[in-house]
Design an enzyme around this catalytic site. Structure first.
Site, PDB file in Angstrom:
ATOM      1  N   GLU A   1      21.982 -19.950  21.477  1.00 43.47           N
ATOM      2  CA  GLU A   1      21.395 -18.865  20.695  1.00 43.47           C
ATOM      3  C   GLU A   1      22.148 -18.731  19.376  1.00 43.47           C
ATOM      4  O   GLU A   1      23.373 -18.667  19.350  1.00 43.47           O
ATOM      5  CB  GLU A   1      21.460 -17.565  21.485  1.00 43.47           C
TER       6      GLU A   1
ATOM      7  N   ARG B   1      11.695  -3.856  24.944  1.00 48.02           N
ATOM      8  CA  ARG B   1      11.965  -5.287  25.015  1.00 48.02           C
ATOM      9  C   ARG B   1      13.447  -5.581  25.242  1.00 48.02           C
ATOM     10  O   ARG B   1      13.829  -6.417  26.066  1.00 48.02           O
ATOM     11  CB  ARG B   1      11.491  -5.950  23.720  1.00 48.02           C
TER      12      ARG B   1
ATOM     13  N   ARG C   1       5.803   0.367  13.042  1.00 45.87           N
ATOM     14  CA  ARG C   1       6.293   0.613  14.402  1.00 45.87           C
ATOM     15  C   ARG C   1       7.348   1.714  14.403  1.00 45.87           C
ATOM     16  O   ARG C   1       8.143   1.839  13.467  1.00 45.87           O
ATOM     17  CB  ARG C   1       6.908  -0.667  14.979  1.00 45.87           C
TER      18      ARG C   1
ATOM     19  N   ASP D   1       6.504 -18.376  21.994  1.00 46.11           N
ATOM     20  CA  ASP D   1       6.112 -18.225  20.594  1.00 46.11           C
ATOM     21  C   ASP D   1       6.378 -19.469  19.767  1.00 46.11           C
ATOM     22  O   ASP D   1       5.708 -19.709  18.765  1.00 46.11           O
ATOM     23  CB  ASP D   1       6.842 -17.032  19.966  1.00 46.11           C
TER      24      ASP D   1
ATOM     25  N   ALA E   1       3.903 -12.388  25.405  1.00 40.82           N
ATOM     26  CA  ALA E   1       5.020 -12.630  26.311  1.00 40.82           C
ATOM     27  C   ALA E   1       4.526 -13.104  27.671  1.00 40.82           C
ATOM     28  O   ALA E   1       5.118 -13.993  28.288  1.00 40.82           O
ATOM     29  CB  ALA E   1       5.865 -11.369  26.464  1.00 40.82           C
TER      30      ALA E   1
END
Length: 490
Positions: A65, A155, A243, A368, A381
Protein backbone atom coordinates in the site's frame (compact mmCIF):
# COMPACT_ATOMS: atom_id res chain seq x y z
CA UNK A 1 14.20 6.07 10.22
CA UNK A 2 15.49 4.74 6.91
CA UNK A 3 16.27 7.25 4.20
CA UNK A 4 13.95 7.56 1.17
CA UNK A 5 16.37 5.44 -0.86
CA UNK A 6 16.57 2.68 1.70
CA UNK A 7 13.91 0.08 2.41
CA UNK A 8 13.55 -1.65 5.75
CA UNK A 9 12.71 -5.32 6.12
CA UNK A 10 10.42 -6.47 8.89
CA UNK A 11 13.43 -7.90 10.73
CA UNK A 12 14.71 -4.34 11.06
CA UNK A 13 17.63 -4.51 8.64
CA UNK A 14 18.13 -2.23 5.67
CA UNK A 15 19.46 -3.25 2.33
CA UNK A 16 20.11 -0.10 0.36
CA UNK A 17 16.78 -0.13 -1.44
CA UNK A 18 16.44 -3.78 -2.50
CA UNK A 19 14.51 -6.45 -0.62
CA UNK A 20 16.51 -9.40 -1.84
CA UNK A 21 14.05 -11.82 -0.25
CA UNK A 22 11.15 -9.53 0.59
CA UNK A 23 8.56 -12.26 0.69
CA UNK A 24 10.46 -14.48 3.08
CA UNK A 25 11.54 -11.65 5.36
CA UNK A 26 8.10 -10.10 5.68
CA UNK A 27 5.92 -13.17 6.19
CA UNK A 28 7.05 -16.38 7.85
CA UNK A 29 4.56 -18.34 5.73
CA UNK A 30 5.95 -16.96 2.49
CA UNK A 31 8.95 -19.09 1.52
CA UNK A 32 10.48 -20.35 -1.67
CA UNK A 33 9.03 -23.80 -0.95
CA UNK A 34 5.44 -22.53 -1.21
CA UNK A 35 3.73 -23.53 -4.48
CA UNK A 36 2.18 -20.07 -4.94
CA UNK A 37 2.73 -16.55 -3.58
CA UNK A 38 0.54 -13.53 -4.28
CA UNK A 39 1.20 -9.79 -4.08
CA UNK A 40 -1.82 -7.47 -3.89
CA UNK A 41 -1.34 -3.81 -4.72
CA UNK A 42 -3.64 -1.60 -2.66
CA UNK A 43 -5.18 -1.93 0.80
CA UNK A 44 -8.69 -0.77 -0.06
CA UNK A 45 -11.77 -2.89 0.54
CA UNK A 46 -11.21 -5.32 -2.35
CA UNK A 47 -7.49 -5.71 -1.70
CA UNK A 48 -7.94 -6.47 1.99
CA UNK A 49 -10.95 -8.74 1.47
CA UNK A 50 -9.06 -10.68 -1.20
CA UNK A 51 -5.97 -10.92 1.01
CA UNK A 52 -8.01 -12.35 3.88
CA UNK A 53 -9.62 -14.88 1.56
CA UNK A 54 -6.28 -16.05 0.22
CA UNK A 55 -4.71 -16.17 3.67
CA UNK A 56 -7.61 -18.26 4.99
CA UNK A 57 -6.93 -20.70 2.14
CA UNK A 58 -3.27 -20.91 3.19
CA UNK A 59 -2.05 -19.02 0.13
CA UNK A 60 0.83 -16.72 1.19
CA UNK A 61 -0.11 -13.15 0.40
CA UNK A 62 1.24 -9.64 0.89
CA UNK A 63 -0.46 -6.28 0.41
CA UNK A 64 1.65 -3.35 -0.74
CA UNK A 65 0.00 0.00 0.00
CA UNK A 66 1.40 3.37 -1.03
CA UNK A 67 -0.13 5.23 1.94
CA UNK A 68 1.84 5.36 5.15
CA UNK A 69 -1.00 3.93 7.25
CA UNK A 70 -4.69 3.06 7.23
CA UNK A 71 -6.58 6.22 6.38
CA UNK A 72 -9.79 7.08 8.21
CA UNK A 73 -11.35 9.14 5.42
CA UNK A 74 -14.25 7.76 3.43
CA UNK A 75 -17.98 7.97 2.90
CA UNK A 76 -20.86 5.65 3.61
CA UNK A 77 -21.11 2.30 1.90
CA UNK A 78 -23.72 -0.45 1.84
CA UNK A 79 -23.47 -4.11 0.85
CA UNK A 80 -26.40 -5.95 -0.71
CA UNK A 81 -27.49 -9.32 0.63
CA UNK A 82 -25.77 -10.92 -2.37
CA UNK A 83 -22.49 -9.15 -1.62
CA UNK A 84 -22.72 -10.20 2.02
CA UNK A 85 -23.10 -13.81 0.94
CA UNK A 86 -19.98 -13.48 -1.21
CA UNK A 87 -18.12 -12.00 1.74
CA UNK A 88 -19.11 -14.91 3.95
CA UNK A 89 -17.84 -17.37 1.34
CA UNK A 90 -14.52 -15.56 1.11
CA UNK A 91 -14.17 -15.76 4.89
CA UNK A 92 -17.04 -16.03 7.43
CA UNK A 93 -15.41 -13.35 9.55
CA UNK A 94 -16.11 -10.78 6.83
CA UNK A 95 -19.86 -11.15 7.31
CA UNK A 96 -19.24 -10.60 11.01
CA UNK A 97 -17.33 -7.40 10.17
CA UNK A 98 -20.27 -6.07 8.16
CA UNK A 99 -22.74 -6.92 10.90
CA UNK A 100 -20.56 -5.25 13.50
CA UNK A 101 -20.32 -1.91 11.69
CA UNK A 102 -23.55 -1.86 9.65
CA UNK A 103 -26.39 0.41 10.70
CA UNK A 104 -30.00 -0.72 10.70
CA UNK A 105 -32.20 1.11 8.23
CA UNK A 106 -35.23 2.41 10.12
CA UNK A 107 -36.54 1.16 13.45
CA UNK A 108 -34.03 -1.31 14.97
CA UNK A 109 -36.94 -3.34 16.34
CA UNK A 110 -38.60 -3.53 12.95
CA UNK A 111 -35.94 -2.82 10.27
CA UNK A 112 -36.85 -1.46 6.88
CA UNK A 113 -35.20 -3.69 4.26
CA UNK A 114 -36.33 -1.51 1.36
CA UNK A 115 -34.68 1.09 -0.81
CA UNK A 116 -37.09 4.02 -1.18
CA UNK A 117 -37.48 6.35 -4.16
CA UNK A 118 -39.57 9.50 -4.23
CA UNK A 119 -40.05 12.67 -6.29
CA UNK A 120 -38.09 15.36 -4.46
CA UNK A 121 -38.64 18.13 -6.98
CA UNK A 122 -42.34 18.67 -7.68
CA UNK A 123 -44.14 21.17 -5.45
CA UNK A 124 -46.29 24.29 -5.62
CA UNK A 125 -44.09 27.17 -4.42
CA UNK A 126 -47.13 29.40 -3.87
CA UNK A 127 -48.33 27.15 -1.03
CA UNK A 128 -45.20 27.78 1.02
CA UNK A 129 -45.35 24.36 2.65
CA UNK A 130 -42.88 23.27 5.31
CA UNK A 131 -40.36 20.44 5.27
CA UNK A 132 -42.05 17.12 4.62
CA UNK A 133 -45.50 18.55 4.13
CA UNK A 134 -45.22 18.64 0.33
CA UNK A 135 -44.57 14.90 0.49
CA UNK A 136 -47.99 14.21 1.99
CA UNK A 137 -49.86 11.73 -0.21
CA UNK A 138 -46.93 11.39 -2.59
CA UNK A 139 -46.15 7.83 -3.66
CA UNK A 140 -42.96 6.35 -2.26
CA UNK A 141 -41.60 3.54 -4.40
CA UNK A 142 -40.15 0.78 -2.24
CA UNK A 143 -37.82 -1.90 -3.53
CA UNK A 144 -37.21 -4.79 -1.14
CA UNK A 145 -33.47 -5.49 -0.97
CA UNK A 146 -33.63 -8.70 1.07
CA UNK A 147 -33.03 -9.22 4.76
CA UNK A 148 -30.30 -6.84 5.91
CA UNK A 149 -29.86 -6.06 2.22
CA UNK A 150 -29.35 -2.36 2.62
CA UNK A 151 -27.52 -1.36 5.77
CA UNK A 152 -25.08 1.50 5.63
CA UNK A 153 -21.70 1.60 7.27
CA UNK A 154 -18.75 3.93 7.22
CA UNK A 155 -16.21 2.68 4.69
CA UNK A 156 -13.25 3.31 6.98
CA UNK A 157 -14.87 1.44 9.89
CA UNK A 158 -15.43 -1.67 7.80
CA UNK A 159 -11.96 -1.52 6.30
CA UNK A 160 -10.40 -1.04 9.72
CA UNK A 161 -12.18 -4.16 10.99
CA UNK A 162 -10.94 -6.24 8.04
CA UNK A 163 -7.38 -5.00 8.45
CA UNK A 164 -7.61 -5.95 12.12
CA UNK A 165 -8.18 -9.63 11.36
CA UNK A 166 -5.54 -9.97 8.65
CA UNK A 167 -2.50 -11.98 9.76
CA UNK A 168 0.25 -9.83 11.21
CA UNK A 169 2.72 -8.55 8.65
CA UNK A 170 0.51 -9.04 5.60
CA UNK A 171 0.33 -5.29 4.88
CA UNK A 172 3.39 -3.23 4.05
CA UNK A 173 2.70 0.51 4.16
CA UNK A 174 4.47 3.22 2.19
CA UNK A 175 5.03 0.95 -0.80
CA UNK A 176 4.26 2.74 -4.07
CA UNK A 177 4.76 0.59 -7.15
CA UNK A 178 6.78 2.06 -9.99
CA UNK A 179 6.80 -0.99 -12.26
CA UNK A 180 6.87 -4.75 -12.34
CA UNK A 181 9.38 -6.98 -14.11
CA UNK A 182 8.12 -10.28 -15.51
CA UNK A 183 10.29 -13.38 -15.03
CA UNK A 184 12.55 -14.29 -17.90
CA UNK A 185 11.53 -17.55 -19.51
CA UNK A 186 14.03 -20.38 -19.60
CA UNK A 187 15.11 -22.21 -22.71
CA UNK A 188 12.01 -24.36 -23.08
CA UNK A 189 9.66 -21.47 -22.44
CA UNK A 190 8.06 -23.03 -19.40
CA UNK A 191 8.95 -20.21 -16.96
CA UNK A 192 8.39 -22.52 -14.00
CA UNK A 193 10.60 -21.01 -11.33
CA UNK A 194 10.60 -17.29 -11.99
CA UNK A 195 8.65 -14.69 -10.09
CA UNK A 196 7.37 -11.23 -10.88
CA UNK A 197 9.59 -8.54 -9.38
CA UNK A 198 7.88 -5.42 -8.04
CA UNK A 199 9.96 -2.26 -8.10
CA UNK A 200 8.89 0.52 -5.72
CA UNK A 201 9.54 4.24 -6.04
CA UNK A 202 11.76 4.13 -2.95
CA UNK A 203 14.08 1.72 -4.76
CA UNK A 204 12.95 -1.36 -2.85
CA UNK A 205 11.77 -4.54 -4.53
CA UNK A 206 9.66 -7.60 -3.73
CA UNK A 207 8.76 -10.79 -5.54
CA UNK A 208 5.67 -12.95 -6.00
CA UNK A 209 4.27 -15.47 -8.44
CA UNK A 210 1.15 -13.38 -9.08
CA UNK A 211 0.52 -9.62 -8.87
CA UNK A 212 -3.07 -8.43 -8.45
CA UNK A 213 -3.83 -4.74 -8.85
CA UNK A 214 -6.54 -3.68 -6.40
CA UNK A 215 -5.23 -0.13 -6.42
CA UNK A 216 -8.38 1.74 -7.28
CA UNK A 217 -9.61 3.95 -10.07
CA UNK A 218 -6.16 5.44 -10.76
CA UNK A 219 -4.59 1.99 -10.74
CA UNK A 220 -0.86 1.87 -11.44
CA UNK A 221 -1.13 -1.80 -12.38
CA UNK A 222 -3.82 -1.00 -14.97
CA UNK A 223 -1.51 1.68 -16.40
CA UNK A 224 1.33 -0.82 -16.65
CA UNK A 225 -0.91 -3.44 -18.26
CA UNK A 226 -2.29 -1.15 -20.96
CA UNK A 227 0.61 1.32 -21.15
CA UNK A 228 0.05 4.60 -23.00
CA UNK A 229 -3.49 3.96 -24.23
CA UNK A 230 -6.80 5.54 -23.17
CA UNK A 231 -7.68 2.25 -21.43
CA UNK A 232 -5.05 3.05 -18.81
CA UNK A 233 -7.09 5.79 -17.14
CA UNK A 234 -10.70 6.53 -16.14
CA UNK A 235 -12.92 9.18 -17.74
CA UNK A 236 -14.99 11.97 -16.19
CA UNK A 237 -18.73 11.25 -16.09
CA UNK A 238 -19.60 14.96 -15.73
CA UNK A 239 -21.24 14.27 -12.39
CA UNK A 240 -20.18 15.78 -9.08
CA UNK A 241 -21.16 14.27 -5.74
CA UNK A 242 -21.39 16.57 -2.72
CA UNK A 243 -20.91 14.48 0.41
CA UNK A 244 -21.28 15.00 4.12
CA UNK A 245 -22.20 13.38 7.44
CA UNK A 246 -25.00 14.99 9.48
CA UNK A 247 -25.37 14.43 13.25
CA UNK A 248 -28.52 12.35 13.56
CA UNK A 249 -30.03 14.54 16.26
CA UNK A 250 -29.86 17.49 13.87
CA UNK A 251 -31.24 15.43 10.99
CA UNK A 252 -34.20 14.25 13.09
CA UNK A 253 -34.98 17.76 14.31
CA UNK A 254 -35.13 18.92 10.70
CA UNK A 255 -36.66 15.98 8.86
CA UNK A 256 -38.42 13.93 11.53
CA UNK A 257 -37.31 10.55 12.83
CA UNK A 258 -38.71 8.33 10.11
CA UNK A 259 -37.23 10.28 7.23
CA UNK A 260 -33.85 10.78 8.89
CA UNK A 261 -33.35 7.16 9.96
CA UNK A 262 -34.59 5.54 6.75
CA UNK A 263 -32.83 5.47 3.39
CA UNK A 264 -34.39 7.78 0.79
CA UNK A 265 -33.53 8.59 -2.81
CA UNK A 266 -35.00 11.85 -4.16
CA UNK A 267 -35.16 12.20 -7.93
CA UNK A 268 -35.64 15.28 -10.07
CA UNK A 269 -34.45 17.03 -13.23
CA UNK A 270 -30.69 16.85 -13.68
CA UNK A 271 -29.82 15.86 -10.09
CA UNK A 272 -30.66 13.48 -7.27
CA UNK A 273 -30.07 13.14 -3.53
CA UNK A 274 -29.48 10.07 -1.40
CA UNK A 275 -29.27 9.69 2.37
CA UNK A 276 -29.09 6.78 4.80
CA UNK A 277 -28.07 6.25 8.44
CA UNK A 278 -24.55 5.17 9.43
CA UNK A 279 -22.48 4.85 12.61
CA UNK A 280 -25.22 3.13 14.59
CA UNK A 281 -27.70 5.84 13.56
CA UNK A 282 -25.50 8.51 15.09
CA UNK A 283 -24.95 10.06 11.65
CA UNK A 284 -26.92 10.52 8.45
CA UNK A 285 -24.80 10.08 5.32
CA UNK A 286 -25.88 12.43 2.52
CA UNK A 287 -24.78 12.51 -1.12
CA UNK A 288 -26.13 15.01 -3.64
CA UNK A 289 -25.35 14.42 -7.32
CA UNK A 290 -25.38 17.25 -9.86
CA UNK A 291 -24.41 17.56 -13.52
CA UNK A 292 -21.19 19.36 -14.41
CA UNK A 293 -20.75 20.44 -18.06
CA UNK A 294 -17.11 21.38 -17.51
CA UNK A 295 -14.07 19.14 -17.82
CA UNK A 296 -12.18 17.74 -14.84
CA UNK A 297 -8.55 16.90 -15.70
CA UNK A 298 -7.34 13.59 -14.35
CA UNK A 299 -4.34 15.40 -12.91
CA UNK A 300 -6.64 17.30 -10.54
CA UNK A 301 -7.48 15.61 -7.25
CA UNK A 302 -10.90 13.96 -7.57
CA UNK A 303 -11.98 15.27 -4.17
CA UNK A 304 -12.06 19.00 -3.50
CA UNK A 305 -13.47 21.26 -0.78
CA UNK A 306 -16.97 22.43 -1.70
CA UNK A 307 -18.76 25.72 -1.17
CA UNK A 308 -22.31 26.05 0.12
CA UNK A 309 -23.30 28.45 -2.65
CA UNK A 310 -22.55 26.09 -5.56
CA UNK A 311 -24.52 23.29 -3.89
CA UNK A 312 -27.53 25.42 -2.96
CA UNK A 313 -27.72 26.85 -6.46
CA UNK A 314 -28.18 23.39 -7.95
CA UNK A 315 -31.26 22.68 -5.80
CA UNK A 316 -32.85 26.10 -5.37
CA UNK A 317 -35.99 25.13 -7.33
CA UNK A 318 -36.54 21.79 -5.61
CA UNK A 319 -39.14 21.03 -2.94
CA UNK A 320 -38.70 22.19 0.67
CA UNK A 321 -37.70 18.74 1.96
CA UNK A 322 -34.76 18.38 -0.40
CA UNK A 323 -33.77 22.00 0.14
CA UNK A 324 -33.70 21.31 3.89
CA UNK A 325 -31.44 18.30 3.33
CA UNK A 326 -29.15 20.42 1.19
CA UNK A 327 -29.06 23.05 3.93
CA UNK A 328 -27.98 20.36 6.41
CA UNK A 329 -25.30 19.26 3.96
CA UNK A 330 -23.91 22.76 3.52
CA UNK A 331 -23.34 23.13 7.28
CA UNK A 332 -21.94 19.62 7.74
CA UNK A 333 -18.38 19.28 8.90
CA UNK A 334 -15.91 18.65 6.10
CA UNK A 335 -18.26 19.23 3.15
CA UNK A 336 -16.49 18.15 -0.02
CA UNK A 337 -17.25 17.43 -3.64
CA UNK A 338 -16.16 14.33 -5.46
CA UNK A 339 -15.68 14.24 -9.23
CA UNK A 340 -17.20 10.98 -10.44
CA UNK A 341 -14.98 9.06 -12.87
CA UNK A 342 -15.49 5.58 -14.33
CA UNK A 343 -14.21 3.15 -16.96
CA UNK A 344 -17.22 3.37 -19.27
CA UNK A 345 -15.61 5.12 -22.22
CA UNK A 346 -12.50 2.95 -22.41
CA UNK A 347 -13.22 -0.44 -20.81
CA UNK A 348 -10.48 -2.99 -20.31
CA UNK A 349 -10.57 -5.78 -22.94
CA UNK A 350 -9.45 -8.22 -20.24
CA UNK A 351 -8.53 -8.20 -16.55
CA UNK A 352 -5.65 -10.62 -17.01
CA UNK A 353 -3.56 -10.93 -20.19
CA UNK A 354 -4.80 -13.90 -22.24
CA UNK A 355 -2.66 -16.83 -23.29
CA UNK A 356 0.09 -15.81 -25.66
CA UNK A 357 0.34 -12.24 -24.38
CA UNK A 358 3.05 -10.83 -22.14
CA UNK A 359 2.17 -11.27 -18.48
CA UNK A 360 -0.34 -14.09 -18.94
CA UNK A 361 -0.77 -15.90 -15.65
CA UNK A 362 1.25 -13.33 -13.75
CA UNK A 363 -0.69 -10.06 -13.51
CA UNK A 364 -4.34 -9.09 -13.22
CA UNK A 365 -6.58 -6.29 -11.94
CA UNK A 366 -9.74 -6.42 -9.81
CA UNK A 367 -12.33 -4.11 -8.28
CA UNK A 368 -12.16 -0.45 -9.27
CA UNK A 369 -8.80 -1.01 -10.95
CA UNK A 370 -10.60 -3.28 -13.42
CA UNK A 371 -14.06 -1.73 -13.76
CA UNK A 372 -14.59 1.46 -11.78
CA UNK A 373 -18.24 2.47 -11.98
CA UNK A 374 -20.16 5.53 -10.95
CA UNK A 375 -21.88 4.99 -7.58
CA UNK A 376 -25.49 5.25 -8.71
CA UNK A 377 -26.25 1.56 -8.15
CA UNK A 378 -24.35 1.50 -4.85
CA UNK A 379 -22.85 -1.77 -6.06
CA UNK A 380 -19.25 -1.03 -7.05
CA UNK A 381 -17.80 -2.57 -3.90
CA UNK A 382 -20.18 -5.53 -4.08
CA UNK A 383 -19.15 -6.34 -7.66
CA UNK A 384 -15.53 -6.11 -6.53
CA UNK A 385 -16.27 -8.58 -3.74
CA UNK A 386 -17.54 -10.97 -6.41
CA UNK A 387 -14.17 -10.54 -8.16
CA UNK A 388 -12.38 -11.43 -4.94
CA UNK A 389 -14.43 -14.60 -4.47
CA UNK A 390 -13.76 -15.66 -8.07
CA UNK A 391 -10.03 -15.05 -7.64
CA UNK A 392 -9.90 -16.99 -4.37
CA UNK A 393 -11.58 -19.93 -6.07
CA UNK A 394 -9.33 -19.85 -9.15
CA UNK A 395 -6.07 -19.40 -7.25
CA UNK A 396 -6.95 -22.11 -4.73
CA UNK A 397 -7.47 -24.49 -7.64
CA UNK A 398 -4.13 -23.49 -9.14
CA UNK A 399 -2.36 -23.77 -5.78
CA UNK A 400 -3.63 -27.31 -5.26
CA UNK A 401 -2.55 -28.48 -8.70
CA UNK A 402 0.86 -26.79 -8.48
CA UNK A 403 1.45 -28.20 -5.01
CA UNK A 404 0.49 -31.72 -6.01
CA UNK A 405 2.65 -31.61 -9.10
CA UNK A 406 -0.32 -32.06 -11.44
CA UNK A 407 0.42 -28.74 -13.15
CA UNK A 408 3.33 -26.41 -13.55
CA UNK A 409 3.01 -22.77 -12.51
CA UNK A 410 2.69 -21.46 -16.04
CA UNK A 411 -0.21 -23.75 -16.91
CA UNK A 412 -2.04 -23.37 -13.62
CA UNK A 413 -1.67 -19.61 -13.17
CA UNK A 414 -2.50 -18.77 -16.79
CA UNK A 415 -5.66 -20.86 -16.50
CA UNK A 416 -6.62 -19.41 -13.10
CA UNK A 417 -6.29 -15.75 -14.04
CA UNK A 418 -7.75 -16.35 -17.49
CA UNK A 419 -10.81 -18.05 -16.04
CA UNK A 420 -11.30 -15.20 -13.57
CA UNK A 421 -11.06 -12.60 -16.32
CA UNK A 422 -13.41 -14.40 -18.69
CA UNK A 423 -16.08 -14.97 -16.06
CA UNK A 424 -16.05 -11.49 -14.54
CA UNK A 425 -15.71 -9.28 -17.62
CA UNK A 426 -19.29 -9.12 -18.93
CA UNK A 427 -21.13 -8.65 -15.63
CA UNK A 428 -18.76 -6.06 -14.18
CA UNK A 429 -18.72 -3.97 -17.34
CA UNK A 430 -22.50 -4.17 -17.54
CA UNK A 431 -22.54 -2.55 -14.10
CA UNK A 432 -20.35 0.33 -15.32
CA UNK A 433 -22.78 1.00 -18.17
CA UNK A 434 -25.94 0.50 -16.11
CA UNK A 435 -24.70 2.81 -13.36
CA UNK A 436 -24.54 5.65 -15.86
CA UNK A 437 -27.92 4.75 -17.31
CA UNK A 438 -29.73 4.45 -13.99
CA UNK A 439 -28.45 7.90 -13.06
CA UNK A 440 -30.36 9.18 -16.08
CA UNK A 441 -33.48 7.49 -14.75
CA UNK A 442 -33.09 9.08 -11.30
CA UNK A 443 -32.58 12.47 -12.93
CA UNK A 444 -35.46 12.26 -15.43
CA UNK A 445 -33.21 12.48 -18.48
CA UNK A 446 -33.64 8.92 -19.73
CA UNK A 447 -35.26 9.63 -23.14
CA UNK A 448 -37.52 6.58 -22.90
CA UNK A 449 -38.75 7.36 -19.37
CA UNK A 450 -38.39 11.06 -18.54
CA UNK A 451 -40.31 12.07 -15.37
CA UNK A 452 -42.62 9.02 -15.52
CA UNK A 453 -41.97 7.65 -12.03
CA UNK A 454 -43.85 4.40 -12.57
CA UNK A 455 -41.73 3.49 -15.57
CA UNK A 456 -38.64 4.81 -13.84
CA UNK A 457 -39.19 2.57 -10.85
CA UNK A 458 -39.61 -0.49 -13.08
CA UNK A 459 -36.32 0.37 -14.78
CA UNK A 460 -34.54 0.69 -11.43
CA UNK A 461 -36.12 -2.54 -10.20
CA UNK A 462 -35.04 -4.56 -13.24
CA UNK A 463 -31.45 -3.31 -13.02
CA UNK A 464 -31.25 -3.75 -9.26
CA UNK A 465 -32.53 -7.32 -9.37
CA UNK A 466 -29.84 -8.20 -11.91
CA UNK A 467 -27.28 -7.09 -9.32
CA UNK A 468 -28.93 -8.54 -6.22
CA UNK A 469 -30.13 -11.93 -7.45
CA UNK A 470 -26.86 -13.16 -8.82
CA UNK A 471 -26.10 -16.86 -9.12
CA UNK A 472 -22.99 -17.13 -6.97
CA UNK A 473 -22.74 -20.90 -7.32
CA UNK A 474 -23.11 -20.53 -11.08
CA UNK A 475 -20.21 -18.06 -11.18
CA UNK A 476 -17.96 -20.37 -9.16
CA UNK A 477 -18.89 -23.28 -11.40
CA UNK A 478 -17.96 -21.21 -14.46
CA UNK A 479 -14.62 -20.31 -12.89
CA UNK A 480 -13.78 -23.97 -12.29
CA UNK A 481 -14.98 -25.03 -15.74
CA UNK A 482 -13.04 -22.19 -17.34
CA UNK A 483 -9.93 -23.19 -15.43
CA UNK A 484 -10.15 -26.80 -16.60
CA UNK A 485 -10.71 -25.71 -20.19
CA UNK A 486 -7.85 -23.22 -20.25
CA UNK A 487 -5.33 -25.37 -18.43
CA UNK A 488 -5.43 -27.85 -21.30
CA UNK A 489 -4.74 -25.09 -23.80
CA UNK A 490 -1.48 -23.90 -22.22
Amino acid sequence: MASPNTSTNTNGSTNGGTDTNASANSNSNWTTTEPLTVAIIGSGIIGTVLALGLASRNIPVKIYEQSGSHRTIGAGIAFTANARECLSRIDPRLEECVTRVATVNGDPGDPNHCMQFVDGYSHDPTLNRGVGSEMGGRKVYRLHAGKRGFEGCHRAEFLGDVLGILPEGVVEWGRRVERYVLPEEDGDGRDEGGKVKLVFYDGGTAEADVVIGCDGIKSRIRQLLFRDTPISNPSYTHKIAFRGLIPMALAISTLGKYRATNQHMYGGPGAHVLHFPVAGQKLMNVVAFVHDPAEWPLSRNMTQPASASELKGAFEKWGPTVRAIIELLTVSEGLDKWAVFDHFEYPAPYYAPPLGETGAGRVCIAGDAAHASSPHHGAGAGIGVEDALALCTALEKARDEIGSGVRGKKEALSAALGAYSNVRLERSQWLVRSSREVCGTYEWVNPEIGPDLERGFEDVKERSHKIWYFDIDGMLGEVEEGYCRLVEAV
